[in-house]
Design an enzyme around this catalytic site. Sequence first.
Site, mmCIF file in Angstrom:
data_model
loop_
_atom_site.group_PDB
_atom_site.id
_atom_site.type_symbol
_atom_site.label_atom_id
_atom_site.label_comp_id
_atom_site.label_asym_id
_atom_site.label_seq_id
_atom_site.Cartn_x
_atom_site.Cartn_y
_atom_site.Cartn_z
ATOM 1 N N ALA A 126 39.378 57.833 41.277
ATOM 2 C CA ALA A 126 38.759 57.420 39.896
ATOM 3 C C ALA A 126 39.326 57.471 38.801
ATOM 4 C CB ALA A 126 37.542 59.114 40.338
ATOM 5 N N GLY A 133 38.145 49.312 31.665
ATOM 6 C CA GLY A 133 38.447 48.464 33.246
ATOM 7 C C GLY A 133 39.616 49.207 33.082
ATOM 8 N N TRP A 158 32.936 52.060 39.596
ATOM 9 C CA TRP A 158 33.393 50.816 40.330
ATOM 10 C C TRP A 158 33.814 52.198 41.007
ATOM 11 C CZ3 TRP A 158 30.621 47.336 41.438
ATOM 12 C CH2 TRP A 158 29.833 46.552 39.928
ATOM 13 N N GLY A 341 28.719 22.215 56.272
ATOM 14 C CA GLY A 341 27.399 22.583 56.023
ATOM 15 C C GLY A 341 27.817 24.526 56.104
ATOM 16 N N GLU A 364 42.318 46.515 40.307
ATOM 17 C CA GLU A 364 43.763 46.951 40.538
ATOM 18 C C GLU A 364 44.634 45.945 39.386
ATOM 19 O OE1 GLU A 364 46.133 48.762 43.713
ATOM 20 O OE2 GLU A 364 44.750 48.823 44.811
ATOM 21 N N SER A 367 43.382 38.786 37.466
ATOM 22 C CA SER A 367 44.707 37.874 37.381
ATOM 23 C C SER A 367 45.032 37.812 35.653
ATOM 24 C CB SER A 367 44.088 37.031 38.335
ATOM 25 O OG SER A 367 43.679 36.452 39.121
#
Length: 385
Positions: A126, A133, A158, A341, A364, A367
Amino acid sequence: MADKTFLNWPFFEPRHKVLAESLDLWAAGTVAAVDHSDTDSACRILVKAMGDAGWLQSSAAGAGETFDVRALCLTRETLARHDGLADFAFAMQGLGTGALSLFGTPAQQEDWLPLTRTGKAIAAFALTEPQSGSDVANSTMTATRDGDSYVLNGEKTWISNGGIADVYTVFARTGDAPGARGLSAFVIPADVPGFEVVERLETIAPHPLARLRFADCRIPASALIGAQGQGFKIAMSVLDVFRSTVAAAALGFARRALDEALKRVSTREIQGATLFDLQMVQGHIADMATDVDAAALLVYRAAWAKDTGAPRITREAAMAKLFSTDQAQIVIDQAVQLFGGDGVKSGEVVEKLYREIRALRIYEGASDVQKVIIARQTMAAFQGD
């Protein structure tokens, strides 16, 4: 059939090849049989199954032990190739107890690691908060010392395994210093008074996720992991071990996408020939195969460096995560395109991979954050720092 020739690369020892091949056989016979209609239940079943089979042993490192990062990466790659939730379940056992493995007291390790390694307890990490973030130093949750206790107040969000975890590693501000230097880490059981799961979070690829709240949550001082004020160092040390494993999971997804694409183009006919006979399709397959091998080289370079004594692999792990997750997104997207499809039909393997891969480019360290890390590390090396 997934390419396994990479197991002969000099990054590995014979035991790593045995691990990868044995886990592959186990996953093929076990993971697919797990009912995924209830995500929480499936995650619990997978953790127990991996614990019973011994696959969770590498997820932690107790007294006198070190992480085998190559084994962690091989495990995540193999599980991800079979099932995204199985990979998630394994990864969180390691990440959730990583702080205990690296900095925990013998008593803390004895209390929890035997349980998480055998699948008898589920772990969570946590760190993220609603307003912070990637900016961990901006965390505002507090842990105030009160005699022989700490009192926690604040929220986390999250949080993977939130709502089903038995134990949480929680980071909070203890006021030792501003920014990153004022954080500390704690090990907290899920049943402590003052802790609650206030919201379950749904995502495009179902995983147990939640928002947590701590309201005058009192924990003993013995719950402190490491020293007070070491929280940022602890979090970064854990991520230094596990960030390359995120890249390995992305590699597993990409390998599966390539395998599915190869089956499709070798059997699907168009105008009297297979799809593979089209030169443009061959070009796509070549690009996908090259991206997979390049990602594997970066992943296992990082893991090998850590296992052979590198004190930190911040740059190597960031490169592996950036490239592997971004290129896996491209490989999977190409597989969807080759399926036409059918590629966007709910329940198809490539459709599930398309949903699974997206989060790996965010958690983690997103990018763009990895690019900042790589640039700064590269400049520091150039300047001789």
